[in-house]
Design an enzyme around this catalytic site. Structure first.
Site, PDB file in Angstrom:
ATOM      1  N   SER A  84     -12.555   7.770 -26.394  1.00  0.00           N
ATOM      2  CA  SER A  84     -13.926   7.879 -26.888  1.00  0.00           C
ATOM      3  C   SER A  84     -13.998   7.353 -28.311  1.00  0.00           C
ATOM      4  O   SER A  84     -12.986   7.277 -29.011  1.00  0.00           O
ATOM      5  CB  SER A  84     -14.391   9.339 -26.867  1.00  0.00           C
ATOM      6  OG  SER A  84     -14.034  10.013 -28.066  1.00  0.00           O
ATOM      7  N   ASP A  85     -15.203   6.980 -28.735  1.00  0.00           N
ATOM      8  CA  ASP A  85     -15.393   6.727 -30.155  1.00  0.00           C
ATOM      9  C   ASP A  85     -15.561   8.073 -30.858  1.00  0.00           C
ATOM     10  O   ASP A  85     -15.665   9.129 -30.221  1.00  0.00           O
ATOM     11  CB  ASP A  85     -16.592   5.811 -30.389  1.00  0.00           C
ATOM     12  CG  ASP A  85     -16.417   4.953 -31.642  1.00  0.00           C
ATOM     13  OD1 ASP A  85     -15.687   5.388 -32.558  1.00  0.00           O
ATOM     14  OD2 ASP A  85     -17.010   3.876 -31.711  1.00  0.00           O
ATOM     15  N   TYR A  86     -15.607   8.017 -32.180  1.00  0.00           N
ATOM     16  CA  TYR A  86     -15.565   9.216 -33.019  1.00  0.00           C
ATOM     17  C   TYR A  86     -16.740  10.154 -32.705  1.00  0.00           C
ATOM     18  O   TYR A  86     -17.888   9.852 -33.005  1.00  0.00           O
ATOM     19  CB  TYR A  86     -15.626   8.780 -34.476  1.00  0.00           C
ATOM     20  CG  TYR A  86     -15.229   9.799 -35.507  1.00  0.00           C
ATOM     21  CD1 TYR A  86     -14.000   9.710 -36.156  1.00  0.00           C
ATOM     22  CD2 TYR A  86     -16.075  10.836 -35.866  1.00  0.00           C
ATOM     23  CE1 TYR A  86     -13.635  10.620 -37.133  1.00  0.00           C
ATOM     24  CE2 TYR A  86     -15.717  11.753 -36.827  1.00  0.00           C
ATOM     25  CZ  TYR A  86     -14.493  11.646 -37.463  1.00  0.00           C
ATOM     26  OH  TYR A  86     -14.146  12.566 -38.428  1.00  0.00           O
TER      27      TYR A  86
END
Length: 723
Positions: A253-255
């Site tokens: 996932s992104d942040y």
């Protein structure tokens, strides 16, 4: 090792499984007690933004010696364009059109970062970008899917080396799958709404190339496509990435993006968000804490099954095994720092030189010998930190060479006067008088304009991508003096400056070139290096043209000067200030003699297209030759130009050489009306030139011949798809 991993999985508690799917952030060179406790309890499988041999060794020791299952941690960092040695930003480096260079800089960055305990980089960023308002265009390889695909393959090879188990290699992460570069109005994190065809033909090819190159991980985009966030997009992450492409690596996932499925409006709580993301195929939850807090409830409510958790954990463990962490958890940390032999800086300087694009030149460059005095004017004249650009990992501004220092060292017998004149974004103009004073006494003025490193990159969208602050006032005051002016534009995007292009003696796109920026710029200005960079994006002349790109589809009413009711603007030309591929040289290259080995091609065959290149200029130089096609009559209207290959040739003055392109019939396949790949009969126009300026290209053609009886197992159209 497979049996060891299976045994580990069987021995894990649910909390330990979710821990392997959880990535937390450290604090640079150290970590909090909470993070250390989470490691000891098996609640973390990976960390980001922790680097340095001492702290990485200690945290890894906690995982190996003070946890129940002794599973090593994975350490990640945004090593995007260098680690300690900072190279040009990706958009700048893409201007080199040079895959071996792209691979070399990634390899050097991997060697440095792995020595600091980093095992995973969140790079390359492969989002196709056609809107310079979007700040993350700085991290992108530009507007073209073929260029992006070549960039992807080279960077994956560079970061990962021959084997991930090599302690000098990094696991690469291709990001951000899901058309992140198509955000509405270039506004960071905004929704994107695009056709399935656009996604397939433009935004996915670079990620497919990364997957084919064996990329270890892929990161999903923050954004949604037509209402479906990438982190919950089963079609994108499972059907396309996993099933169609056969990708077996880790999806990250992104942040905080898994938790953000709640404000996206597709999940009511963290349990739903975690279930949606895991079902779609997100293996590691980066800083969302959604899996830790939401998955137990999601499992209890039947929103997702334990088998999905186990499959994700297995992929994470396999990545750790591929990295050799079970055999050597402290990989890379035992290597001594290399002697300071300057090799990293030499590569950084070469990459920076090759990234500079000479946009205009009325003959003032290269600078003539015997200059007595140069005025280096502007807020970027002596700005070391800005040279590094956004996402500069752990690079230090003190290591960067400024433009002024580069010129001082390159011209020791010339007086170099420096004045900022104005700040980058401020409105105070009191310093302009001092800048004009030193310019009046100079033989030539080098005008250093642009952005600082905070104005591009993530959350760096700008509605008006022009010179910020009072820089135009400064520039026009200098131009009014009547001196020869060389304008340098340091930025993470094309800036809209038609007035500057019109008035300056020369204009160069110097982007953010990294720590060797000053030396590289001086090399080009004095002629020690012949500029060879070419624009990887179309450069607009007005914000109203954005988004602008070369591969437009034909319209039923193409622009005709004498007819108002055609596709054009009333107030500005429809053409860009500079087209994709534009870039000047101190050489003068002439292309001629375009030819192909055949006039017909069938499926499975290949053709060779050759063109002669002559250097009619006074110095040796390197030319980039672009090869485009156009299908003028097809079941689906095709772009006016499609880049299919590019090559470079270096020639001495007066020398002539030949560039040859080899294409298979697959180059002429496209997605038909049903989006299945088709090869259609008919004429294909072939173009070769130095940019996407259609009027300057050499043209020939070839005819595609399809043998129907040999293609029973292939989807083939002869422009007969149902409407």
């Amino acid at each position: 090792m497979a049996k060891v991993i299976e045994a580990l999985l069987a021995a894990m508690t649910l909390e330990e499984k979710i821990g392997q799917l959880t990535m937390a952030e450290g604090s640079g060179h150290g970590t909090t007690r909470d993070v250390q406790s989470a490691i000891r309890e098996g609640r973390l499988g990976s960390l980001l933004n922790v680097h340095g041999s001492e702290i990485v060794r200690e945290l890894q020791r906690l995982a190996i010696e003070e946890t129940r299952l002794e599973i090593p941690l994975l350490f990640g960092l945004d090593v995007l364009h260098g680690h300690r040695t900072i190279f040009p930003i990706p958009l700048a480096e893409a201007a080199a059109f040079d895959p071996p260079l792209w691979e070399a800089t990634a390899r050097a960055a991997a060697a440095e970062a792995s020595r600091d305990g980093i095992m995973l980089t969140f790079a390359p960023m492969l989002d196709l970008a056609r809107d310079p308002r979007w700040g993350r265009i700085a991290e992108s390889p530009g507007e073209d899917p073929l260029l992006g695909s070549r960039f992807a393959s080279a960077k994956v090879r560079g970061f990962q080396g021959r084997s991930l188990s090599d302690p000098t290699s990094l696991a690469a992460t291709a990001k951000h799958i899901g058309a992140y570069g198509a955000v509405t109005a270039g506004r960071e994190y905004a929704s994107g709404d695009l056709s399935e065809r656009t996604l397939l033909e433009l935004h996915l090819p670079a990620f497919k190339a990364a997957a084919d190159a064996g990329v270890a991980a892929i990161m999903a985009a923050f954004t949604d496509i037509a209402g479906v966030p990438a982190h919950a997009n089963v079609t994108l992450l499972r059907k396309t990435l996993r099933c169609a492409w056969g990708f077996e690596g880790v999806v990250i996932s992104d942040y905080g993006a898994v938790a953000e499925l709640v404000p996206h409006g597709v999940a009511a709580d963290l349990a739903e968000a975690a279930a949606l993301a895991l079902t779609a195929g997100i293996d590691i939850d980066m800083m969302g804490d959604a899996y830790r807090r939401g998955l137990p409830a999601a499992l209890a409510r039947g929103l997702v099954g334990l088998e999905a958790v186990d499959a994700a954990v297995m992929r994470v463990l396999r990545l750790k095994e591929r990295l050799g962490l079970f055999d050597e958890p402290y990989r890379g940390l035992s290597r001594d720092a290399p002697a300071d032999d300057g090799l990293g800086r030499d590569l950084a300087r070469e990459a920076a030189r090759r990234s500079i694009v000479l946009l205009t030149n009325d003959g003032v460059l290269p600078l003539p010998p015997g200059l007595r005095r140069i005025a280096v004017v502007g807020p970027l004249a002596d700005a070391a930190r800005a040279m590094l650009g956004p996402w500069a990992a752990i690079g230090e501004g003190t290591d960067a060479t400024t433009i002024a220092d580069g010129l001082r060292l390159a011209l020791p017998d010339c007086v170099v006067d420096v004045s900022a004149g104005v700040s980058i974004a401020g409105s105070d103009t009191h310093g302009i008088a001092d800048a004009c004073r030193i310019a009046e006494t100079a033989d030539i003025v080098v005008l250093c304009l642009g952005e600082d490193e905070t104005m591009s990159g993530e959350a760096g969208s700008r509605a008006h991508p022009e010179l910020p602050g009072a820089q135009r006032i400064l520039a026009e005051a200098i131009l009014d003096l009547g001196k020869p002016v060389v304008a340098l534009i340091a930025s993470g995007r094309p800036l809209i400056v038609p007035w500057l292009v019109e008035r300056a003696s020369a204009v160069l796109a110097t982007w953010f070139l990294g720590q060797e920026a000053g030396h590289a710029i001086a090399d080009v200005l004095i002629g020690a290096a012949n500029p060879s960079g070419r624009l990887p994006v179309s450069w607009p002349r007005d914000v109203g043209q954005i988004p602008i790109f070369y591969a437009e589809r034909p319209t039923g009413r193409p622009e005709i000067a004498a007819n108002r009711f055609t596709s054009k603007y009333l107030d500005v030309p429809a053409t860009p200030q500079f087209p994709f591929g534009h870039g000047l040289s101190y050489s003068r290259f002439v292309l001629s003699g375009l030819r192909s080995t055949t006039t017909e091609i069938r499926r499975g065959q290949h053709i060779e297209i050759a063109v002669d290149v002559t250097n009619e200029g006074p110095v040796a130089g390197e030319e980039t030759v672009l090869f485009f096609i156009h299908d003028p009559v097809a079941s689906v209207a095709r772009p006016l130009l499609e880049l299919k290959d590019f090559a470079k040739i270096r020639l001495r003055p007066g020398e002539r050489g030949t560039v040859t392109f080899t294409l298979t019939s697959e180059a002429f396949i496209f997605a038909g009306r049903s989006l299945a790949p088709v090869l259609e009969v008919g004429e294909i126009e072939l173009f070769v030139g130095k940019s996407a300026d259609r009027g300057s290209l050499l043209r020939t053609s070839i005819r595609v011949i399809v043998a129907q009886d040999r293609l029973a197992d292939q989807p083939v159209s002869v422009r007969s798809d149902p409407v």
